[in-house]
Design a protein around this motif. Structure first.
Motif, PDB file in Angstrom:
ATOM      1  N   LEU A   1       0.817  -1.217   0.000  1.00  0.00           N
ATOM      2  CA  LEU A   1       0.000   0.000   0.000  1.00  0.00           C
ATOM      3  C   LEU A   1       0.850   1.265   0.000  1.00  0.00           C
ATOM      4  O   LEU A   1       0.662   2.155  -0.844  1.00  0.00           O
ATOM      5  CB  LEU A   1      -0.929  -0.012   1.215  1.00  0.00           C
TER       6      LEU A   1
ATOM      7  N   THR B   1      -4.072  -4.687  -8.725  1.00  0.00           N
ATOM      8  CA  THR B   1      -3.482  -4.220  -7.463  1.00  0.00           C
ATOM      9  C   THR B   1      -4.341  -4.581  -6.256  1.00  0.00           C
ATOM     10  O   THR B   1      -3.899  -5.259  -5.332  1.00  0.00           O
ATOM     11  CB  THR B   1      -3.259  -2.703  -7.497  1.00  0.00           C
ATOM     12  N   MET B   2      -5.566  -4.127  -6.249  1.00  0.00           N
ATOM     13  CA  MET B   2      -6.412  -4.341  -5.078  1.00  0.00           C
ATOM     14  C   MET B   2      -6.937  -5.767  -4.999  1.00  0.00           C
ATOM     15  O   MET B   2      -7.197  -6.289  -3.910  1.00  0.00           O
ATOM     16  CB  MET B   2      -7.560  -3.339  -5.061  1.00  0.00           C
TER      17      MET B   2
ATOM     18  N   ILE C   1      -4.136  -7.433  -3.114  1.00  0.00           N
ATOM     19  CA  ILE C   1      -4.151  -7.073  -1.694  1.00  0.00           C
ATOM     20  C   ILE C   1      -5.325  -7.745  -0.989  1.00  0.00           C
ATOM     21  O   ILE C   1      -5.189  -8.263   0.123  1.00  0.00           O
ATOM     22  CB  ILE C   1      -4.198  -5.545  -1.532  1.00  0.00           C
ATOM     23  N   GLY C   2      -6.481  -7.748  -1.633  1.00  0.00           N
ATOM     24  CA  GLY C   2      -7.636  -8.421  -1.056  1.00  0.00           C
ATOM     25  C   GLY C   2      -7.392  -9.911  -0.874  1.00  0.00           C
ATOM     26  O   GLY C   2      -7.785 -10.507   0.136  1.00  0.00           O
TER      27      GLY C   2
ATOM     28  N   SER D   1     -11.100  -3.368   0.755  1.00  0.00           N
ATOM     29  CA  SER D   1     -10.277  -3.665  -0.423  1.00  0.00           C
ATOM     30  C   SER D   1     -11.144  -3.979  -1.626  1.00  0.00           C
ATOM     31  O   SER D   1     -10.861  -3.539  -2.748  1.00  0.00           O
ATOM     32  CB  SER D   1      -9.340  -4.845  -0.132  1.00  0.00           C
TER      33      SER D   1
ATOM     34  N   VAL E   1     -12.394  -0.872  -3.449  1.00  0.00           N
ATOM     35  CA  VAL E   1     -11.471  -0.017  -4.205  1.00  0.00           C
ATOM     36  C   VAL E   1     -11.296  -0.685  -5.569  1.00  0.00           C
ATOM     37  O   VAL E   1     -10.252  -1.231  -5.901  1.00  0.00           O
ATOM     38  CB  VAL E   1     -10.112   0.144  -3.501  1.00  0.00           C
ATOM     39  N   GLU E   2     -12.374  -0.661  -6.350  1.00  0.00           N
ATOM     40  CA  GLU E   2     -12.394  -1.402  -7.595  1.00  0.00           C
ATOM     41  C   GLU E   2     -11.768  -0.587  -8.731  1.00  0.00           C
ATOM     42  O   GLU E   2     -11.598   0.618  -8.640  1.00  0.00           O
ATOM     43  CB  GLU E   2     -13.833  -1.798  -7.966  1.00  0.00           C
TER      44      GLU E   2
ATOM     45  N   ILE F   1      -5.799   1.148 -10.499  1.00  0.00           N
ATOM     46  CA  ILE F   1      -5.390   1.904  -9.316  1.00  0.00           C
ATOM     47  C   ILE F   1      -5.251   3.392  -9.602  1.00  0.00           C
ATOM     48  O   ILE F   1      -5.469   4.226  -8.720  1.00  0.00           O
ATOM     49  CB  ILE F   1      -4.090   1.316  -8.718  1.00  0.00           C
TER      50      ILE F   1
ATOM     51  N   ARG G   1     -12.876   6.314  -3.144  1.00  0.00           N
ATOM     52  CA  ARG G   1     -11.976   5.165  -3.100  1.00  0.00           C
ATOM     53  C   ARG G   1     -10.686   5.494  -2.339  1.00  0.00           C
ATOM     54  O   ARG G   1     -10.116   4.637  -1.672  1.00  0.00           O
ATOM     55  CB  ARG G   1     -11.680   4.669  -4.518  1.00  0.00           C
TER      56      ARG G   1
ATOM     57  N   LEU H   1      -8.791   3.635   0.909  1.00  0.00           N
ATOM     58  CA  LEU H   1      -7.367   3.348   1.058  1.00  0.00           C
ATOM     59  C   LEU H   1      -6.851   3.874   2.394  1.00  0.00           C
ATOM     60  O   LEU H   1      -6.029   3.235   3.059  1.00  0.00           O
ATOM     61  CB  LEU H   1      -6.582   3.966  -0.101  1.00  0.00           C
TER      62      LEU H   1
END
Length: 374
Positions: free
Chosen positions: A246, A274-275, A278-279, A320, A323-324, A327, A336, A340
């Protein structure tokens, strides 16, 4: 408004989970690991999370090889889209199990060969671009590719093949070399995934060491060492999400000024994963925590710590998921960005609860810090 929204959510979450932890904090000393529960917890971690995770990764990489072969045989927009979809699936499966960064993953540079990140000086990018520019045929065969730089044989390299400058050539004849290079990467990924699975499936291998701590065990001389390793997986991975995944592309407000973000420093930014990655990291961590029954390591009057940890995991996973999109688009959207902020705030809290509250409750000494590697 964005920062206030984030802090409000964060403070609300803290208000929900803090009382239980505070109550626990008054009775943490002395505390001890439930040693009778430890072997069962370690066995479940292996049998229900680690081995299935590598099986999923092995299947996903096999699908990627198949999709890549079809693209190279008959280049087309649909075939490219199918390969990109298979790549995204590998990213998700890898992100779920990459949290187990120990044992076989560290041998033979397997982790870095699968994922070279962060690439702070764009070393990998330059090497991949050079292969494509020079049409280095040795990079189109998995056996010769695997002895090259770790930066040119894993997910980052394949992402550039599929999404980087010139990737549109994969739709037609002009992309033949590029496709063969990507095919070799997919075969390399499949090989590494197979090696990791085989190492963990071997009954007398690392799984045996995880399941039976003791004085003759090469990894864990006692239950406390085994518990430290298991909880360390969670602590180090949450720290990774916070500091390596992040923070490089977004650091919230700096000296009162909103951070505009650095989208090109985000992992998988080209493919928009990216997300999703992380998800998947967070889902993997919560699954490991829950499916292994780690709450059973806690003294009976400290079980609410596990509830607090699970609550934070669920909140972070939900944030997470929301935050679609790419990025760079997420960083341009206040709503969004506030999510974060929320993730950054609460990963720090989750890290503290695992490191201090959970670790303290199972009898780790004062001042013990997984994050410091003690």
């Amino acid at each position: 408004m964005r920062l206030r929204f984030s802090l409000t959510l964060g403070l609300l979450l803290l208000a929900v989970v803090a009382p239980a932890a505070a109550q626990e904090g008054a009775t943490l000393s002395p505390r001890a690991l439930d040693e009778a529960a430890l072997p069962g917890v370690m066995a479940k971690a292996v049998d229900y999370f680690i081995v299935p995770g590598y099986r999923d990764l092995s299947r996903a990489t096999a699908d990627l090889v198949e999709a890549s072969a079809a693209l190279c045989a008959t280049p087309s927009a649909p075939a490219l889209e199918a390969t990109r979809s298979a790549f995204s699936d590998v990213v998700r499966k890898w992100s779920t199990i990459e949290i187990v960064r120990l044992g076989p993953a560290l041998e033979q540079n397997r982790f870095e060969r699968f994922l070279f990140y962060p690439d702070r000086k764009s070393t990998g990018l330059k090497q991949v671009q050079a292969i494509l520019a020079k049409r280095d045929e040795s990079a189109t065969h998995a056996e010769s590719l695997k002895v090259k730089s770790v930066a040119v044989q894993g997910l980052g390299a394949f992402e550039y093949v599929l999404y980087g400058t010139g990737a549109e050539a994969l739709n037609g004849e002009d992309g033949r070399f590029r496709c063969r290079y990507g095919m070799a990467i997919s075969e390399n990924l499949k090989s590494i995934a197979g090696e990791l699975l085989a190492a963990w499936e071997e009954p007398e291998g690392i799984q045996s060491a995880w399941k039976a701590p003791g004085p003759d065990n090469p990894l864990f001389r006692d239950n406390k060492e085994a518990a430290t390793e298991l909880l360390g997986v969670l602590v180090h991975s949450v720290e990774m999400v916070k500091d390596q995944r992040l923070r490089p592309f977004y650091d919230g407000a700096i000296d009162g000024n909103p951070d505009k973000g650095r989208p090109k420093l985000a992992i998988y930014w080209r493919s928009g994963n990216t997300m999703a990655s992380i998800g998947a990291n967070l889902r993997g961590l919560q699954t490991l925590f829950s499916i292994a029954g780690m709450e059973n390591l806690l003294p009976g009057d400290s079980r609410s710590i596990a509830g607090s940890v699970n609550f934070l995991f669920k909140a972070l996973i939900s944030a997470s998921d929301r935050v679609e999109g790419p990025i760079d688009a997420a960083l341009a959207d206040n709503k969004r960005r506030s999510r974060l902020d929320f993730i950054a705030l609460n990963t720090a809290d989750l890290l503290d609860r695992l490191n201090r509250d959970f670790g303290g409750a199972i009898g780790l000494g004062a001042g013990f810090s997984f994050a410091d590697g003690d």
